[in-house]
Design a protein around this motif. Sequence first.
Motif, PDB file in Angstrom:
ATOM      1  N   VAL A   1      -7.887  -0.917   0.084  1.00  0.00           N
ATOM      2  CA  VAL A   1      -6.995  -1.311   1.090  1.00  0.00           C
ATOM      3  C   VAL A   1      -8.389  -1.220   2.402  1.00  0.00           C
ATOM      4  O   VAL A   1      -8.326  -1.910   3.791  1.00  0.00           O
ATOM      5  CB  VAL A   1      -5.806  -1.024   1.622  1.00  0.00           C
TER       6      VAL A   1
ATOM      7  N   THR B   1      -5.366   3.485  -1.474  1.00  0.00           N
ATOM      8  CA  THR B   1      -5.538   2.271  -0.708  1.00  0.00           C
ATOM      9  C   THR B   1      -7.136   2.861  -0.022  1.00  0.00           C
ATOM     10  O   THR B   1      -7.013   1.592   1.079  1.00  0.00           O
ATOM     11  CB  THR B   1      -4.410   3.660   0.421  1.00  0.00           C
TER      12      THR B   1
ATOM     13  N   GLN C   1       5.582   1.274  -5.699  1.00  0.00           N
ATOM     14  CA  GLN C   1       5.032  -0.272  -5.206  1.00  0.00           C
ATOM     15  C   GLN C   1       6.427  -1.243  -5.235  1.00  0.00           C
ATOM     16  O   GLN C   1       7.122  -1.705  -6.647  1.00  0.00           O
ATOM     17  CB  GLN C   1       4.771  -0.480  -6.350  1.00  0.00           C
TER      18      GLN C   1
ATOM     19  N   ALA D   1       0.878  -1.821   0.210  1.00  0.00           N
ATOM     20  CA  ALA D   1       0.019   0.183  -0.143  1.00  0.00           C
ATOM     21  C   ALA D   1       1.011   1.368  -0.169  1.00  0.00           C
ATOM     22  O   ALA D   1       0.183   2.508   0.470  1.00  0.00           O
ATOM     23  CB  ALA D   1      -0.995  -0.095   1.119  1.00  0.00           C
TER      24      ALA D   1
ATOM     25  N   THR E   1      -1.971  -1.731  -4.148  1.00  0.00           N
ATOM     26  CA  THR E   1      -2.400  -1.349  -4.781  1.00  0.00           C
ATOM     27  C   THR E   1      -3.084  -0.517  -5.776  1.00  0.00           C
ATOM     28  O   THR E   1      -3.764   0.040  -6.475  1.00  0.00           O
ATOM     29  CB  THR E   1      -3.010  -0.011  -3.373  1.00  0.00           C
TER      30      THR E   1
ATOM     31  N   VAL F   1       0.751  -5.127   5.926  1.00  0.00           N
ATOM     32  CA  VAL F   1       0.517  -4.229   5.222  1.00  0.00           C
ATOM     33  C   VAL F   1       1.798  -3.552   4.908  1.00  0.00           C
ATOM     34  O   VAL F   1       1.873  -2.222   6.130  1.00  0.00           O
ATOM     35  CB  VAL F   1      -0.657  -3.315   5.013  1.00  0.00           C
TER      36      VAL F   1
END
Length: 320
Positions: free
Chosen positions: A145, A142, A40, A36, A125, A162
Amino acid sequence: MKVAFVGKGGSGKTTLSSLFVRHLAVRGLPVVAVDADINQHLGVALGLDEDRAAKIPAMGERLTEIKEYLRGDNPRIASAASMVKTTPPGTGSRLLRVGGDDPIHALGHDLRADEGGHAITLMATGPFNDDDLGVACYHSKTGAVELYLNHLADGPGEYVVVDMTAGADTFASGLFTRFDLMFLVAEPTRKGVGVYRQYTDYARDYDVAISVVGNKVQSDDDVAYLREHVGDDLLTWLGQSSAVRAMEQGREGIGLEPANEAALGRMLAAVDAREKDWDGYQRQAVEFHVKNARSWANRAVGEDLETQVDPEFRFPGVPA
């Protein structure tokens, strides 16, 4: 248990997230890892090449499908369009289980933590793309999530880890209350402990559990520095690691140093020592949903979203 890794950029939280995920997986524990972070990198840290990591379906680009599935037959939610990132579950909502056969976990990529074949489900995400630049904030990603965690009924011995976006942006939504424990990764520097003070100030009124994990520790003086500034919140620390450097260079199969492995063990013990408070979890979800509804969501959706709150809802196994 739901676990977050937070900290300033460059502190090593993605690296520690990946080490902790591997630590769980090699013990045969079911684990979902969620990237998240706006950058990434968790997939690569877990051993994927960059091309394969980039192909993991982005949760942030599938919000409508995620909402449609989660709302199920909940009569308080008229459509996916009336669902926002803070919408809590209610009677008729579809709840998720770690490793469940559902279209949300199906977005994840199954990878192996070691040669023994222990599986990790990696979800992402998704990064900012050209269409997002200048018109969207990362919370549009997010939010997927947050919905996922709001509807996740994790059981004993199940873990969701996470890797959060860096800095205090973690606190720009109610996502920071969705965890049983936050690991704040801090270097033994003024900037490192400054982030700790910022986080504890923000979290103080929300009963958020934060444990500090020192990283890049080189000496007893570094440990003393962290302890001076964070006190009893210092759970453990990791030192410089040739094994980590090898993993970052794409060389697998080099065992982590015993002291660093022991630090991961202390982290797992701290997670397992946390007691689930499902009533508190749902209460905070409702509080943030009402706050968001009154602040912006009612206007954005054109409905009174406070009516989505189901006062009778309890997670399975939670006494009324």
